[in-house]
Every structure is written in structure tokens, then in C-alpha cells.
Design a protein around this motif. Structure first.
Motif, PDB file in Angstrom:
ATOM      1  N   ASP A 105       0.799  -1.296  -0.071  1.00 30.96           N
ATOM      2  CA  ASP A 105       0.034   0.169  -0.016  1.00 30.96           C
ATOM      3  C   ASP A 105       0.928   1.228  -0.018  1.00 30.96           C
ATOM      4  OD1 ASP A 105      -2.300   1.362   0.118  1.00 30.96           O
ATOM      5  OD2 ASP A 105      -2.135   1.830   2.324  1.00 30.96           O
ATOM      6  N   GLY A 106       1.557   1.432  -0.994  1.00 25.82           N
ATOM      7  CA  GLY A 106       2.338   2.449  -1.159  1.00 25.82           C
ATOM      8  C   GLY A 106       3.612   2.304  -2.136  1.00 25.82           C
ATOM      9  N   PRO A 107       4.500   3.433  -2.243  1.00 23.94           N
ATOM     10  CA  PRO A 107       5.444   2.944  -3.095  1.00 23.94           C
ATOM     11  C   PRO A 107       6.723   2.408  -2.192  1.00 23.94           C
ATOM     12  CG  PRO A 107       5.449   5.357  -2.352  1.00 23.94           C
ATOM     13  CD  PRO A 107       4.294   4.726  -1.952  1.00 23.94           C
ATOM     14  N   VAL A 108       7.565   1.746  -2.986  1.00 21.96           N
ATOM     15  CA  VAL A 108       8.830   1.169  -2.124  1.00 21.96           C
ATOM     16  C   VAL A 108       9.776   2.247  -2.155  1.00 21.96           C
ATOM     17  CG1 VAL A 108      10.592  -0.467  -2.528  1.00 21.96           C
ATOM     18  CG2 VAL A 108       8.370  -1.101  -3.256  1.00 21.96           C
ATOM     19  N   VAL A 109      10.164   2.668  -0.860  1.00 20.49           N
ATOM     20  CA  VAL A 109      10.981   3.428  -0.454  1.00 20.49           C
ATOM     21  C   VAL A 109      12.343   3.321  -0.108  1.00 20.49           C
ATOM     22  CG1 VAL A 109       9.213   5.200   0.284  1.00 20.49           C
ATOM     23  CG2 VAL A 109      10.397   3.578   1.917  1.00 20.49           C
ATOM     24  N   THR A 110      12.748   1.821  -0.066  1.00 21.57           N
ATOM     25  CA  THR A 110      14.133   1.282  -0.073  1.00 21.57           C
ATOM     26  C   THR A 110      15.013   1.886  -1.061  1.00 21.57           C
ATOM     27  OG1 THR A 110      13.123  -0.484   1.320  1.00 21.57           O
ATOM     28  CG2 THR A 110      15.334  -0.732   0.466  1.00 21.57           C
ATOM     29  N   PRO A 111      15.974   2.487  -0.722  1.00 22.68           N
ATOM     30  CA  PRO A 111      17.150   2.851  -1.805  1.00 22.68           C
ATOM     31  C   PRO A 111      17.883   1.898  -2.124  1.00 22.68           C
ATOM     32  CG  PRO A 111      17.683   3.886   0.370  1.00 22.68           C
ATOM     33  CD  PRO A 111      16.385   3.061   0.394  1.00 22.68           C
ATOM     34  N   VAL A 112      18.540   1.914  -3.484  1.00 20.91           N
ATOM     35  CA  VAL A 112      19.562   1.021  -3.855  1.00 20.91           C
ATOM     36  C   VAL A 112      20.736   2.152  -3.873  1.00 20.91           C
ATOM     37  CG1 VAL A 112      20.467  -0.536  -5.557  1.00 20.91           C
ATOM     38  CG2 VAL A 112      17.983  -0.177  -5.043  1.00 20.91           C
ATOM     39  N   LEU A 113      21.840   1.711  -3.148  1.00 15.93           N
ATOM     40  CA  LEU A 113      22.778   2.558  -2.869  1.00 15.93           C
ATOM     41  C   LEU A 113      24.320   1.787  -3.288  1.00 15.93           C
ATOM     42  CD1 LEU A 113      21.844   4.040   0.381  1.00 15.93           C
ATOM     43  CD2 LEU A 113      21.754   5.349  -1.870  1.00 15.93           C
ATOM     44  N   PRO A 114      25.339   2.440  -3.789  1.00 13.11           N
ATOM     45  CA  PRO A 114      26.625   1.912  -3.934  1.00 13.11           C
ATOM     46  C   PRO A 114      27.145   1.574  -2.604  1.00 13.11           C
ATOM     47  CG  PRO A 114      26.730   4.187  -4.397  1.00 13.11           C
ATOM     48  CD  PRO A 114      25.254   3.885  -4.427  1.00 13.11           C
ATOM     49  N   PHE A 115      27.552   0.443  -2.424  1.00 15.32           N
ATOM     50  CA  PHE A 115      28.495  -0.177  -1.040  1.00 15.32           C
ATOM     51  C   PHE A 115      29.583   0.946  -0.831  1.00 15.32           C
ATOM     52  CE2 PHE A 115      31.802  -2.354   0.764  1.00 15.32           C
ATOM     53  CZ  PHE A 115      30.967  -2.704   2.217  1.00 15.32           C
ATOM     54  N   THR A 116      29.779   1.318   0.313  1.00 16.36           N
ATOM     55  CA  THR A 116      30.986   2.049   0.609  1.00 16.36           C
ATOM     56  C   THR A 116      31.607   1.596   1.755  1.00 16.36           C
ATOM     57  OG1 THR A 116      29.410   3.629   1.930  1.00 16.36           O
ATOM     58  CG2 THR A 116      30.046   4.302  -0.466  1.00 16.36           C
ATOM     59  N   THR A 117      30.746   1.387   2.908  1.00 18.84           N
ATOM     60  CA  THR A 117      31.462   1.040   4.214  1.00 18.84           C
ATOM     61  C   THR A 117      30.448  -0.161   4.843  1.00 18.84           C
ATOM     62  OG1 THR A 117      30.692   2.886   5.234  1.00 18.84           O
ATOM     63  CG2 THR A 117      32.927   3.299   4.584  1.00 18.84           C
ATOM     64  N   PHE A 118      31.278  -0.802   5.609  1.00 21.61           N
ATOM     65  CA  PHE A 118      30.469  -1.732   6.455  1.00 21.61           C
ATOM     66  C   PHE A 118      31.676  -2.018   7.631  1.00 21.61           C
ATOM     67  CE2 PHE A 118      29.431  -5.827   8.150  1.00 21.61           C
ATOM     68  CZ  PHE A 118      27.981  -5.607   8.468  1.00 21.61           C
ATOM     69  N   TYR A 119      30.908  -1.801   8.872  1.00 22.83           N
ATOM     70  CA  TYR A 119      31.609  -2.252  10.075  1.00 22.83           C
ATOM     71  C   TYR A 119      30.765  -2.915  10.956  1.00 22.83           C
ATOM     72  CZ  TYR A 119      34.891   1.483   9.214  1.00 22.83           C
ATOM     73  OH  TYR A 119      35.874   2.495   8.606  1.00 22.83           O
ATOM     74  N   GLU A 120      31.644  -4.265  11.187  1.00 22.06           N
ATOM     75  CA  GLU A 120      30.796  -5.111  12.131  1.00 22.06           C
ATOM     76  C   GLU A 120      30.277  -4.416  13.387  1.00 22.06           C
ATOM     77  OE1 GLU A 120      31.856  -9.511  14.057  1.00 22.06           O
ATOM     78  OE2 GLU A 120      32.804  -8.993  11.994  1.00 22.06           O
ATOM     79  N   ALA A 121      29.194  -4.837  13.954  1.00 23.86           N
ATOM     80  CA  ALA A 121      28.703  -4.440  15.151  1.00 23.86           C
ATOM     81  C   ALA A 121      29.316  -5.048  16.123  1.00 23.86           C
ATOM     82  CB  ALA A 121      27.080  -4.496  15.299  1.00 23.86           C
ATOM     83  N   GLU A 122      29.209  -4.363  17.334  1.00 23.80           N
ATOM     84  CA  GLU A 122      29.604  -5.237  18.671  1.00 23.80           C
ATOM     85  C   GLU A 122      29.255  -6.524  18.712  1.00 23.80           C
ATOM     86  OE1 GLU A 122      29.438  -0.563  19.237  1.00 23.80           O
ATOM     87  OE2 GLU A 122      28.200  -2.421  18.249  1.00 23.80           O
ATOM     88  N   ALA A 123      30.007  -7.392  19.585  1.00 24.09           N
ATOM     89  CA  ALA A 123      29.690  -8.997  19.651  1.00 24.09           C
ATOM     90  C   ALA A 123      28.290  -9.027  20.280  1.00 24.09           C
ATOM     91  CB  ALA A 123      30.598  -9.611  20.536  1.00 24.09           C
ATOM     92  N   TYR A 124      27.659  -8.246  21.153  1.00 25.01           N
ATOM     93  CA  TYR A 124      26.272  -8.513  21.924  1.00 25.01           C
ATOM     94  C   TYR A 124      25.238  -8.291  20.764  1.00 25.01           C
ATOM     95  CZ  TYR A 124      25.783  -3.343  22.204  1.00 25.01           C
ATOM     96  OH  TYR A 124      25.636  -2.106  22.168  1.00 25.01           O
ATOM     97  N   HIS A 125      25.399  -7.730  19.292  1.00 26.12           N
ATOM     98  CA  HIS A 125      24.473  -7.503  18.478  1.00 26.12           C
ATOM     99  C   HIS A 125      24.519  -8.612  17.386  1.00 26.12           C
ATOM    100  CE1 HIS A 125      22.769  -3.656  18.955  1.00 26.12           C
ATOM    101  NE2 HIS A 125      23.871  -3.218  19.257  1.00 26.12           N
ATOM    102  N   GLN A 126      25.576  -9.530  17.578  1.00 24.33           N
ATOM    103  CA  GLN A 126      25.611 -10.605  16.506  1.00 24.33           C
ATOM    104  C   GLN A 126      24.910 -11.762  17.094  1.00 24.33           C
ATOM    105  OE1 GLN A 126      27.171  -9.847  13.813  1.00 24.33           O
ATOM    106  NE2 GLN A 126      27.984  -8.046  14.780  1.00 24.33           N
ATOM    107  N   ASN A 127      23.973 -12.215  15.939  1.00 25.24           N
ATOM    108  CA  ASN A 127      22.932 -13.619  16.424  1.00 25.24           C
ATOM    109  C   ASN A 127      22.050 -13.192  17.800  1.00 25.24           C
ATOM    110  OD1 ASN A 127      24.289 -15.394  14.587  1.00 25.24           O
ATOM    111  ND2 ASN A 127      26.003 -15.258  15.978  1.00 25.24           N
TER     112      ASN A 127
END
Length: 178
Positions: A105-127
Motif C-alpha cells: 500500500d504505497g511506493p517502495v522507498v528502500t533506496p539502492v545505494l553503492p556499497f561504501t563502508t560496512f563495520y561489524e557491530a559489537e559482539a552483543y549484536h551478533q546472532n
């Protein structure tokens, strides 16, 4: 995404910002340019990129520009970070198909962006769903156990804050869950 056959590893982290080594405390302010994200490693001989996207689109409300589920703010908005022009084409085709499906019910607003950076989150965020199952289950239960699409609800449903919510009299026989 760990449940998808062919997915090797899913890493929680932060994508799209510029400050090196951001922390959850920094990202959660919504001022860093980072989004909470997952990096999905998969075996293309077992599962295709388009299949990963199909799972992704069913995991949240891609029409919600304000965040995901109960989490509000830029840092919780959706995005797809592509690594190549080939991925860009696959994502655009998938996004177009979803937008034209009539499921939303509305337009898809999820943008498609070029990958630039990714940093792994802290251990307590994994799984998180495995390491904090009670908190995760409570959060999911609070949000009615997952994303809900209009075709799953039938007549008499209402939209609130970007999500379809059933009235008590029209609870669905099934909801989109993976």
C-alpha cells in the motif's frame, strides 16, 4: 537470513556512513549517516542474489520511510548496498516487480545505494535472536510476529505507521513469515 539455504554467514553491523569504527551508541543517535545493516555471505551455487532479495523484501515493510518495525529514525531505515552494476540491475528489477505486484500500500522507498563502508557491530549484536531469545521474541511478539502484507489480511484491515494491522475480526489465517 540464516534460515535461507545457501546463506553461509550473516553479520550485523553498520553501513553507509563515513566515521571509522562507529559504535552502536554513535549509530543509534541517527546522526552518523550509518544504517543498522546485515552483510549476507552466500553461496551463489546454492542460492541466487534474486532469491536473497525475495527473502529481504518479505522481512520488513519496504514502504516505511521512517524506520523498521518499532525502531524509528534514519539509522533504522532500509537500504540495499550493491557491490556491482550487475547487482544494481538485479535489485532494480526486483524492486520494480515488487512495486508493481499490488502487494503493498504505497511506493517502495528502500533506496539502492553503492556499497561504501560496512563495520561489524559489537559482539552483543551478533546472532541477537539466539543470544537474547527472550528479548527478541518479546520484540517480535510486540510487533505481531513479523511483517504483514495486505493480501495476507483480507478485508477490514487498517494501516498504521507504515504497517497493515488487522482488526480483531479479520485476523488472517496466515501471515507472511519466513
Amino acid at each position: 537470513m540464516e534460515k535461507v539455504p545457501g546463506v553461509i554467514k550473516v553479520v550485523s553491523g553498520y553501513a553507509g556512513g563515513t566515521e571509522p569504527n562507529p559504535t552502536y551508541e554513535q549509530v543509534s543517535t541517527g546522526t552518523t549517516g550509518y544504517r543498522e545493516a546485515v552483510q549476507v555471505h552466500f553461496d551463489p551455487a546454492v542460492v541466487g542474489f534474486a532469491d536473497i532479495l525475495d527473502f529481504f523484501w518479505k522481512s520488513f515493510d519496504p514502504t516505511d520511510a521512517g524506520g523498521s518495525f518499532g525502531d524509528r529514525g534514519f539509522q533504522y531505515t532500509s537500504a540495499i548496498f550493491v557491490h556491482s552494476e550487475a547487482q544494481q540491475r538485479v535489485v532494480e528489477a526486483s524492486r520494480k516487480a515488487l512495486a508493481g505486484s499490488g502487494r503493498l500500500d504505497g511506493p517502495v522507498v528502500t533506496p539502492v545505494l553503492p556499497f561504501t563502508t560496512f563495520y561489524e557491530a559489537e559482539a552483543y549484536h551478533q546472532n541477537y535472536s539466539k543470544t537474547c531469545p527472550l528479548k527478541y521474541k518479546t520484540y517480535r511478539q510486540f510487533l505481531r510476529a513479523g511483517p504483514v502484507h495486505r493480501e495476507d489480511l483480507g478485508q477490514g484491515c487498517r494501516r498504521k505507521r507504515g504497517r497493515w494491522l488487522p482488526k480483531r475480526s479479520c485476523l488472517p489465517s496466515r501471515m507472511t513469515r519466513l
